[in-house]
Design an enzyme around this catalytic site. Structure first.
Site, PDB file in Angstrom:
ATOM      1  NE  ARG A  59      30.455  46.272  22.244  1.00  0.00           N
ATOM      2  CZ  ARG A  59      31.777  46.364  22.386  1.00  0.00           C
ATOM      3  NH1 ARG A  59      32.540  46.473  21.312  1.00  0.00           N
ATOM      4  NH2 ARG A  59      32.339  46.324  23.568  1.00  0.00           N
ATOM      5  CD  GLU A  96      41.708  44.556  34.790  1.00  0.00           C
ATOM      6  OE1 GLU A  96      41.049  44.507  33.729  1.00  0.00           O
ATOM      7  OE2 GLU A  96      42.392  43.615  35.218  1.00  0.00           O
TER       8      GLU A  96
END
Ligand code: AMP
Length: 171
Positions: A59, A96
């Site tokens: 993006r 994560e």
């Protein structure tokens, strides 16, 4: 100035439970919001003699080339592994669960060049930190990192105390 935040769609539990996803496609399709957002990203760098704007896949590629064009700078893609054809440097960062990597062509940046790094959004700052460090290791002067959106509650800025951070919309 219009309310740019009102043009961003917030999608709960996407791509997984517990994440509130800031969907910028609703801002991008709105001509006046898109223009205002891009102009705001460019403005802080107009008089700062930027040589290169590095955009982070995917993006970041929406905004970085426009910023580069406006500043009369070059554009450098920072890509997912295996996409760039020539010799690369690799930045690996913690997710994560597990790690992720990004690559940049070894000859993309010369020592001393003034570089702005652009992505759509800073969350935990892990991605930005990895890219900033590799660009700095290449000998560049990292002038700033610029984001349209900053999720302040995730304290990404705290991972980048030694860099200038510019963000337009803060949550
Ligand atoms: P981080 O490394 O945690 O700062 O994550 C930054 C990258 O993940 C950016 O390229 C964003 O596009 C994407 N991202 C992370 N969290 C979100 C979110 N809540 N909404 C939209 N994009 C996100």
């Amino acid at each position: 100035m219009q309310d740019l935040k009102a043009t961003i769609r917030e999608i709960p539990d996407w791509p997984k439970k517990g994440i509130l996803f800031y969907d910028l496609t609703t801002l991008l399709k709105n001509a006046s919001a898109f223009r205002e957002a891009v102009d705001a990203l460019i403005a802080p760098f107009r008089e700062r003699e930027i040589d290169l704007v590095a955009g982070i896949e995917a993006r970041g590629f929406i905004f970085a080339p426009i910023v580069a064009y406006a500043l009369r700078a070059g554009f450098v893609p920072v890509r997912k592994p295996g996409k760039l054809p020539a010799s690369t440097h690799r930045a690996t960062y913690q997710l994560e669960y597990g790690t992720d990597s990004l690559e940049i062509h070894q000859d993309a940046i010369r020592p001393g060049q003034r570089v702005v790094i652009v992505d759509d959004l800073i969350a935990t700052g892990g991605t930005a930190r990895a890219v900033a460090d590799i660009v700095r290791q290449m000998g560049a002067n990292v002038v700033a990192l610029a984001f349209l959106v900053e999720l302040e509650f995730l304290k990404g800025r705290d991972k980048l105390p030694d860099y200038e951070i510019v963000s337009i919309l803060k949550y």
